[in-house]
Write a protein that holds these residues in place. Structure first.
Motif, PDB file in Angstrom:
ATOM      1  N   SER A  58     -21.482  68.099  14.204  1.00 57.75           N
ATOM      2  CA  SER A  58     -20.206  68.475  13.875  1.00 57.75           C
ATOM      3  C   SER A  58     -19.374  69.371  14.746  1.00 57.75           C
ATOM      4  N   GLN A  59     -20.061  70.467  14.965  1.00 60.07           N
ATOM      5  CA  GLN A  59     -19.517  71.311  15.868  1.00 60.07           C
ATOM      6  C   GLN A  59     -19.163  70.982  17.406  1.00 60.07           C
ATOM      7  N   ASN A  60     -20.019  70.166  18.011  1.00 58.79           N
ATOM      8  CA  ASN A  60     -19.663  69.504  19.235  1.00 58.79           C
ATOM      9  C   ASN A  60     -18.269  68.892  19.087  1.00 58.79           C
ATOM     10  N   TRP A  61     -18.118  67.749  18.068  1.00 60.44           N
ATOM     11  CA  TRP A  61     -16.962  67.169  17.792  1.00 60.44           C
ATOM     12  C   TRP A  61     -15.727  68.033  17.666  1.00 60.44           C
ATOM     13  N   ALA A  62     -15.948  69.223  16.772  1.00 60.48           N
ATOM     14  CA  ALA A  62     -14.692  70.074  16.543  1.00 60.48           C
ATOM     15  C   ALA A  62     -14.431  70.701  17.760  1.00 60.48           C
ATOM     16  N   ASP A  63     -15.355  71.369  18.707  1.00 61.58           N
ATOM     17  CA  ASP A  63     -14.856  71.879  20.073  1.00 61.58           C
ATOM     18  C   ASP A  63     -14.140  70.750  20.863  1.00 61.58           C
ATOM     19  N   ALA A  64     -14.704  69.253  20.753  1.00 53.90           N
ATOM     20  CA  ALA A  64     -14.169  68.320  21.620  1.00 53.90           C
ATOM     21  C   ALA A  64     -12.629  68.181  21.065  1.00 53.90           C
ATOM     22  N   GLU A  65     -12.478  68.243  19.573  1.00 51.40           N
ATOM     23  CA  GLU A  65     -11.130  68.022  19.145  1.00 51.40           C
ATOM     24  C   GLU A  65     -10.302  69.225  19.607  1.00 51.40           C
ATOM     25  N   SER A  66     -10.646  70.394  19.426  1.00 54.32           N
ATOM     26  CA  SER A  66      -9.657  71.515  19.965  1.00 54.32           C
ATOM     27  C   SER A  66      -9.182  71.215  21.196  1.00 54.32           C
ATOM     28  N   TRP A  67     -10.073  70.994  22.196  1.00 50.82           N
ATOM     29  CA  TRP A  67      -9.990  70.653  23.646  1.00 50.82           C
ATOM     30  C   TRP A  67      -9.053  69.531  23.852  1.00 50.82           C
ATOM     31  N   LEU A  68      -9.291  68.410  23.177  1.00 52.68           N
ATOM     32  CA  LEU A  68      -8.095  67.391  23.459  1.00 52.68           C
ATOM     33  C   LEU A  68      -6.796  67.743  22.639  1.00 52.68           C
ATOM     34  N   GLN A  69      -6.767  68.417  21.476  1.00 53.29           N
ATOM     35  CA  GLN A  69      -5.376  68.995  21.104  1.00 53.29           C
ATOM     36  C   GLN A  69      -4.757  69.728  22.137  1.00 53.29           C
ATOM     37  N   GLN A  70      -5.291  70.402  22.994  1.00 53.45           N
ATOM     38  CA  GLN A  70      -4.625  71.071  23.956  1.00 53.45           C
ATOM     39  C   GLN A  70      -4.180  70.195  24.992  1.00 53.45           C
ATOM     40  N   VAL A  71      -4.911  69.222  25.395  1.00 57.01           N
ATOM     41  CA  VAL A  71      -4.779  68.277  26.638  1.00 57.01           C
ATOM     42  C   VAL A  71      -3.362  67.479  25.952  1.00 57.01           C
ATOM     43  N   GLU A  72      -3.641  67.082  24.806  1.00 58.25           N
ATOM     44  CA  GLU A  72      -2.392  66.167  24.094  1.00 58.25           C
ATOM     45  C   GLU A  72      -1.084  66.906  24.161  1.00 58.25           C
TER      46      GLU A  72
END
Length: 134
Positions: A58-72
C-alpha cells in the motif's frame, strides 16, 4: 469581428498536434523499491490500489500515486503554458509567447527527452527571429 483568419494555420496545427498528448506518465518506469511500471496509469487508479492493498505494498502505491500526481500536474501546467503562448503570439506579445512556450518545455523536459511542445517552441522562436529582421 473574427480574428481567426489572422491566426497562422501552422500555429494552430502545431498546438493541436501536441494538445492532450501528454497527460501523465507515458513511459516505462521502475518506480521505487517495488520497481513499479507506472506507464499509462493515472493517479486516480493508484488511489484505488492504495485502498485495496495493505502494508508495504500500500505504501509503494501511495508513493507512486504522489509522484504521478506531480507528473499530471506538470503536464497540465505545460499545456496551459503552451496555450497561453499561442494566445500571446496572436495578441502580438512575441516575447511573452516565447517565455510561455519555454515554460511548457522546461516542465516537460523533467520527464521527456523528446518534447511534444518543441515543434511549437521552435516555430515561435523562428517567428520572433523573423520579426526582428523586419
Amino acid at each position: 469581428m473574427s480574428y481567426l483568419c489572422e491566426i497562422p494555420l501552422q500555429l494552430l496545427n502545431l498546438y493541436a498536434a501536441a494538445a492532450n498528448r501528454w497527460r501523465g506518465c507515458d513511459w516505462k518506469t521502475e518506480f521505487g523499491p517495488a520497481r513499479l511500471n507506472l506507464a499509462n496509469l493515472r493517479s486516480v487508479q493508484l488511489h484505488l490500489l492504495v485502498s485495496a492493498t495493505a502494508g508495504q505494498e500500500s505504501q509503494n502505491w501511495a508513493d507512486a500515486e504522489s509522484w504521478l500526481q506531480q507528473v499530471e500536474k506538470d503536464a497540465h501546467r505545460a499545456e496551459d503554458a503552451a496555450y497561453r503562448a499561442t494566445r500571446q503570439f496572436v495578441a502580438g506579445d512575441l516575447r511573452g509567447a516565447v517565455a510561455s512556450i519555454n515554460e511548457a518545455c522546461e516542465l516537460e523536459a523533467k520527464y521527456h527527452a523528446e518534447l511534444i511542445w518543441a515543434p511549437l517552441r521552435d516555430y515561435l522562436r523562428r517567428e520572433v527571429e523573423k520579426s526582428r529582421h523586419h
